[in-house]
Design a protein around this motif. Structure first.
Motif, PDB file in Angstrom:
ATOM      1  N   ARG A 189       6.619  -2.755  11.136  1.00 56.45           N
ATOM      2  CA  ARG A 189       5.955  -1.569  10.338  1.00 56.45           C
ATOM      3  C   ARG A 189       6.676  -0.663   9.732  1.00 56.45           C
ATOM      4  NH1 ARG A 189       1.831   1.024  13.846  1.00 56.45           N
ATOM      5  NH2 ARG A 189       1.033  -0.951  14.145  1.00 56.45           N
ATOM      6  N   ARG A 190       7.818  -0.387  10.373  1.00 57.39           N
ATOM      7  CA  ARG A 190       8.896   0.688  10.048  1.00 57.39           C
ATOM      8  C   ARG A 190       9.633   0.235   8.928  1.00 57.39           C
ATOM      9  NH1 ARG A 190       9.039   5.905  11.238  1.00 57.39           N
ATOM     10  NH2 ARG A 190       8.694   6.209  13.334  1.00 57.39           N
ATOM     11  N   VAL A 191       9.677  -1.134   8.620  1.00 60.50           N
ATOM     12  CA  VAL A 191      10.192  -1.481   7.409  1.00 60.50           C
ATOM     13  C   VAL A 191       9.388  -1.112   6.296  1.00 60.50           C
ATOM     14  CG1 VAL A 191      11.074  -3.401   5.994  1.00 60.50           C
ATOM     15  CG2 VAL A 191      11.568  -3.345   8.373  1.00 60.50           C
ATOM     16  N   ARG A 192       7.869  -1.435   6.090  1.00 64.34           N
ATOM     17  CA  ARG A 192       6.816  -1.192   5.181  1.00 64.34           C
ATOM     18  C   ARG A 192       7.099   0.338   4.939  1.00 64.34           C
ATOM     19  NH1 ARG A 192       4.395  -4.790   8.791  1.00 64.34           N
ATOM     20  NH2 ARG A 192       4.191  -6.954   8.149  1.00 64.34           N
ATOM     21  N   ASP A 193       7.017   1.093   6.057  1.00 63.85           N
ATOM     22  CA  ASP A 193       6.905   2.762   6.119  1.00 63.85           C
ATOM     23  C   ASP A 193       8.023   3.144   5.055  1.00 63.85           C
ATOM     24  OD1 ASP A 193       4.722   2.497   7.658  1.00 63.85           O
ATOM     25  OD2 ASP A 193       5.736   3.337   9.553  1.00 63.85           O
ATOM     26  N   HIS A 194       9.134   2.590   5.049  1.00 62.72           N
ATOM     27  CA  HIS A 194      10.233   3.105   4.488  1.00 62.72           C
ATOM     28  C   HIS A 194      10.737   2.638   3.147  1.00 62.72           C
ATOM     29  CE1 HIS A 194      10.473   5.971   7.594  1.00 62.72           C
ATOM     30  NE2 HIS A 194      10.301   5.111   8.648  1.00 62.72           N
ATOM     31  N   LEU A 195      10.523   1.321   2.843  1.00 64.71           N
ATOM     32  CA  LEU A 195      10.763   0.798   1.618  1.00 64.71           C
ATOM     33  C   LEU A 195       9.545   0.298   0.814  1.00 64.71           C
ATOM     34  CD1 LEU A 195      13.552  -1.546   3.271  1.00 64.71           C
ATOM     35  CD2 LEU A 195      13.827   0.527   1.748  1.00 64.71           C
ATOM     36  N   PRO A 196       9.740   0.130  -0.521  1.00 65.11           N
ATOM     37  CA  PRO A 196       8.873  -0.247  -1.400  1.00 65.11           C
ATOM     38  C   PRO A 196       8.171  -1.514  -1.118  1.00 65.11           C
ATOM     39  CG  PRO A 196      10.528   0.406  -2.704  1.00 65.11           C
ATOM     40  CD  PRO A 196      11.001   0.294  -1.205  1.00 65.11           C
ATOM     41  N   GLY A 197       7.103  -1.784  -1.052  1.00 67.36           N
ATOM     42  CA  GLY A 197       6.270  -2.907  -0.805  1.00 67.36           C
ATOM     43  C   GLY A 197       6.969  -4.229  -0.900  1.00 67.36           C
ATOM     44  N   GLU A 198       7.134  -4.502  -2.440  1.00 68.17           N
ATOM     45  CA  GLU A 198       7.851  -6.201  -2.650  1.00 68.17           C
ATOM     46  C   GLU A 198       9.123  -5.892  -1.773  1.00 68.17           C
ATOM     47  OE1 GLU A 198       7.846  -6.546  -6.743  1.00 68.17           O
ATOM     48  OE2 GLU A 198       5.565  -6.635  -6.849  1.00 68.17           O
ATOM     49  N   GLU A 199       9.920  -5.103  -1.784  1.00 68.36           N
ATOM     50  CA  GLU A 199      10.935  -5.184  -1.155  1.00 68.36           C
ATOM     51  C   GLU A 199      10.810  -5.236   0.299  1.00 68.36           C
ATOM     52  OE1 GLU A 199      15.377  -2.877  -1.220  1.00 68.36           O
ATOM     53  OE2 GLU A 199      13.505  -1.570  -1.681  1.00 68.36           O
ATOM     54  N   ALA A 200      10.085  -4.680   1.111  1.00 71.70           N
ATOM     55  CA  ALA A 200       9.850  -4.641   2.401  1.00 71.70           C
ATOM     56  C   ALA A 200       9.307  -6.089   2.648  1.00 71.70           C
ATOM     57  CB  ALA A 200       8.890  -3.682   2.786  1.00 71.70           C
ATOM     58  N   ALA A 201       8.248  -6.740   2.009  1.00 72.07           N
ATOM     59  CA  ALA A 201       8.016  -7.990   2.364  1.00 72.07           C
ATOM     60  C   ALA A 201       9.221  -9.237   2.017  1.00 72.07           C
ATOM     61  CB  ALA A 201       6.941  -8.469   1.321  1.00 72.07           C
ATOM     62  N   ARG A 202      10.117  -8.893   1.093  1.00 67.90           N
ATOM     63  CA  ARG A 202      11.145  -9.776   1.007  1.00 67.90           C
ATOM     64  C   ARG A 202      12.068  -9.655   2.358  1.00 67.90           C
ATOM     65  NH1 ARG A 202      16.041  -8.529  -0.818  1.00 67.90           N
ATOM     66  NH2 ARG A 202      15.061  -6.757  -2.011  1.00 67.90           N
ATOM     67  N   LEU A 203      12.428  -8.303   2.472  1.00 66.25           N
ATOM     68  CA  LEU A 203      13.488  -8.083   3.594  1.00 66.25           C
ATOM     69  C   LEU A 203      12.633  -8.640   4.857  1.00 66.25           C
ATOM     70  CD1 LEU A 203      14.887  -4.752   2.229  1.00 66.25           C
ATOM     71  CD2 LEU A 203      16.132  -6.967   2.429  1.00 66.25           C
ATOM     72  N   LEU A 204      11.614  -8.518   4.970  1.00 59.42           N
ATOM     73  CA  LEU A 204      10.856  -8.911   6.331  1.00 59.42           C
ATOM     74  C   LEU A 204      11.034 -10.596   6.709  1.00 59.42           C
ATOM     75  CD1 LEU A 204       7.842  -6.590   6.639  1.00 59.42           C
ATOM     76  CD2 LEU A 204       9.614  -6.530   8.231  1.00 59.42           C
ATOM     77  N   GLN A 205      11.289 -11.270   5.515  1.00 63.84           N
ATOM     78  CA  GLN A 205      11.620 -12.462   5.850  1.00 63.84           C
ATOM     79  C   GLN A 205      12.788 -13.127   6.490  1.00 63.84           C
ATOM     80  OE1 GLN A 205      10.837 -14.578   1.896  1.00 63.84           O
ATOM     81  NE2 GLN A 205       8.874 -13.479   1.784  1.00 63.84           N
ATOM     82  N   GLY A 206      13.678 -11.935   6.531  1.00 63.40           N
ATOM     83  CA  GLY A 206      15.162 -12.333   7.012  1.00 63.40           C
ATOM     84  C   GLY A 206      15.331 -11.502   8.269  1.00 63.40           C
ATOM     85  N   ARG A 207      16.363 -11.745   8.952  1.00 65.41           N
ATOM     86  CA  ARG A 207      16.459 -10.870  10.243  1.00 65.41           C
ATOM     87  C   ARG A 207      16.733  -9.602  10.091  1.00 65.41           C
ATOM     88  NH1 ARG A 207      21.656 -10.852  14.176  1.00 65.41           N
ATOM     89  NH2 ARG A 207      21.097  -9.290  15.641  1.00 65.41           N
ATOM     90  N   PHE A 208      15.999  -8.675  10.608  1.00 66.50           N
ATOM     91  CA  PHE A 208      16.399  -7.340  10.648  1.00 66.50           C
ATOM     92  C   PHE A 208      16.240  -6.482  12.057  1.00 66.50           C
ATOM     93  CE2 PHE A 208      11.777  -6.770  10.823  1.00 66.50           C
ATOM     94  CZ  PHE A 208      11.577  -5.512  11.321  1.00 66.50           C
ATOM     95  N   ALA A 209      16.790  -5.518  12.011  1.00 65.74           N
ATOM     96  CA  ALA A 209      16.776  -4.927  13.706  1.00 65.74           C
ATOM     97  C   ALA A 209      16.734  -3.295  13.201  1.00 65.74           C
ATOM     98  CB  ALA A 209      18.312  -5.100  14.204  1.00 65.74           C
ATOM     99  N   ILE A 210      16.121  -2.694  14.655  1.00 66.32           N
ATOM    100  CA  ILE A 210      16.321  -1.187  14.538  1.00 66.32           C
ATOM    101  C   ILE A 210      17.045  -0.744  15.687  1.00 66.32           C
ATOM    102  CG2 ILE A 210      14.915   0.892  14.697  1.00 66.32           C
ATOM    103  CD1 ILE A 210      12.485  -0.753  13.930  1.00 66.32           C
ATOM    104  N   VAL A 211      18.094   0.057  15.278  1.00 62.55           N
ATOM    105  CA  VAL A 211      19.159   0.340  15.988  1.00 62.55           C
ATOM    106  C   VAL A 211      19.076   1.737  15.898  1.00 62.55           C
ATOM    107  CG1 VAL A 211      21.666   0.211  16.662  1.00 62.55           C
ATOM    108  CG2 VAL A 211      20.515  -1.713  16.013  1.00 62.55           C
ATOM    109  N   ASN A 212      19.542   2.599  17.161  1.00 66.61           N
ATOM    110  CA  ASN A 212      19.551   3.804  17.295  1.00 66.61           C
ATOM    111  C   ASN A 212      21.177   4.207  17.414  1.00 66.61           C
ATOM    112  OD1 ASN A 212      16.881   4.384  17.123  1.00 66.61           O
ATOM    113  ND2 ASN A 212      16.902   5.420  19.097  1.00 66.61           N
ATOM    114  N   LEU A 213      21.821   5.046  16.777  1.00 71.83           N
ATOM    115  CA  LEU A 213      23.191   5.491  16.990  1.00 71.83           C
ATOM    116  C   LEU A 213      23.046   6.993  17.739  1.00 71.83           C
ATOM    117  CD1 LEU A 213      25.939   5.495  14.447  1.00 71.83           C
ATOM    118  CD2 LEU A 213      25.933   7.347  16.050  1.00 71.83           C
TER     119      LEU A 213
END
Length: 276
Positions: A145-169
Motif C-alpha cells: 500500500r505504501r507504494v501506491r500511496d507515494h507513486l502514481p497509479g500506473e507506475e506503482a502497479a508496474r513497480l509492484l510486479q517486481g521486487r521492492f522493499a521498505i528499509v529504515n535508515l
C-alpha cells in the motif's frame, strides 16, 4: 557523561515489552486521539531477554540486511544539525538515497518520510520519544500500500510486479547513544505467527504495523554506543519470498549498563521504498 572508555559487555539482560495476545486487534494513534480515546490499545508484558552485543558477538555468518533483517554501516552524516526540516529534505534525503542504493543494490530509492526522536522530557515540537514496544513499521498488507500511496497509479502497479522493499535508515543525532539503544531481532528467529497486525491511525488514513508476541526462540542484538557516524539499516518489508528476510522486530530498551548521567538518546529514522 565523562570521556572514560567503557568496556562493552558481550551481552546484557533487559526487559522488552511484548504484546499479550488477546484476539482483539490493537490500535495506536499517530496524533492526539479524540477525547476519551486511548492513545494506544493492547496489553503488553515485559519479558527479560538476553541481548547480544552485535559488535562482539554477531549472528553466525555475520550480519546481512537480507539474512538477518538489519546491518550496520559507518558513514559520516552529511548533516550535523537536524533542526531544519528543509535541510533534512534537501540535503540529507539525497545523500541517504545514494547510500541506500550503494548499500543495498537498489536501482531506485524513494524516501517517503522521517521521524526525529529525543528521550528528553522537554522535546522540541514534532519530535517523538523513543518507542519502547516491540514493533515493525509495516505489515504484509500495508507494505504494498505504501507504494501506491507515494507513486502514481500506473507506475506503482508496474513497480509492484517486481521486487521492492521498505528499509529504515536509523542514525544517532548529535552524540553517541548512551541510553535507550535499539534492540533488533534476527529475522531468522521470528515465526510469522509471532507478528500481530495492529492499526496505526493517522488523521487521513489508517495504516498497519506489527506488534510481536513472545517467543523464546527470538535472538536479540544491539550496537552499544552508536555514534552519529554510524547508520543502521532495518528491514521493514520485502516482497521477495525466496529465503530473504522480509521484516524484523525492533524496539528501544533500557540498557542496564547505561550510566546514571547518560544523555537522552536523539536519533533520526528515514523510511524508504527500494526497488530492485
Amino acid at each position: 557523561m565523562s570521556d572514560v572508555v567503557i568496556e562493552q559487555p558481550v551481552e546484557v539482560e533487559a526487559g522488552l515489552n511484548y504484546l499479550v495476545p488477546t484476539g482483539v486487534k490493537p490500535a495506536s494513534y499517530a496524533y492526539d486521539p479524540p477525547p476519551g480515546v486511548p492513545r494506544r490499545t493492547g496489553e503488553y508484558r515485559t519479558r527479560a531477554v538476553k541481548i547480544s552485543n552485535a559488535r562482539l558477538r554477531p549472528p553466525p555468518g555475520g550480519l546481512s540486511l537480507d539474512r538477518n533483517g538489519f546491518e550496520l554501516h559507518r558513514e559520516a552524516s552529511v548533516l550535523s544539525d537536524f533542526s531544519d526540516d528543509a535541510a533534512i529534505r534537501s540535503v540529507y534525503y539525497p545523500r541517504s538515497e545514494r547510500l541506500l542504493k550503494q548499500w543495498t543494490g537498489a536501482k531506485r530509492v524513494v524516501i517517503f518520510d522521517h521521524t526525529l526522536r529525543d528521550g528528553a522530557a522537554a522535546r522540541a515540537n514534532g519530535v517523538k520519544e523513543p518507542v519502547h514496544l516491540i514493533h515493525n513499521d509495516q505489515t504484509f498488507v500495508s507494505g504494498p500500500r505504501r507504494v501506491r500511496d507515494h507513486l502514481p497509479g500506473e507506475e506503482a502497479a508496474r513497480l509492484l510486479q517486481g521486487r521492492f522493499a521498505i528499509v529504515n535508515l536509523w542514525r544517532p543525532v548529535g552524540e553517541v547513544v548512551e541510553s535507550s539503544p535499539l534492540a533488533l531481532c534476527d529475522s531468522r528467529s521470528i515465526d510469522e505467527r509471532d507478528a500481530v497486525a495492529q492499526d496505526f491511525i493517522y488523521p487521513t488514513m489508517t495504516g498497519e504495523t506489527y506488534a510481536f508476541v513472545h517467543n523464546p526462540l527470538h535472538r536479540w542484538y544491539y550496537f552499544p554506543l552508536m555514534s552519529p557516524d554510524e547508520a543502521l539499516l532495518i528491514k521493514i518489508y520485502d516482497s521477495a519470498g525466496d529465503g530473504v528476510a522480509r521484516f524484523t522486530a525492533h524496539t528501544a530498551f533500557d540498557d542496564p549498563t547505561s550510566p546514571p548521567d547518560a544523555r537522552p538518546r536523539r536519533s533520526i529514522e528515514l523510511r524508504s521504498l527500494l526497488f530492485f
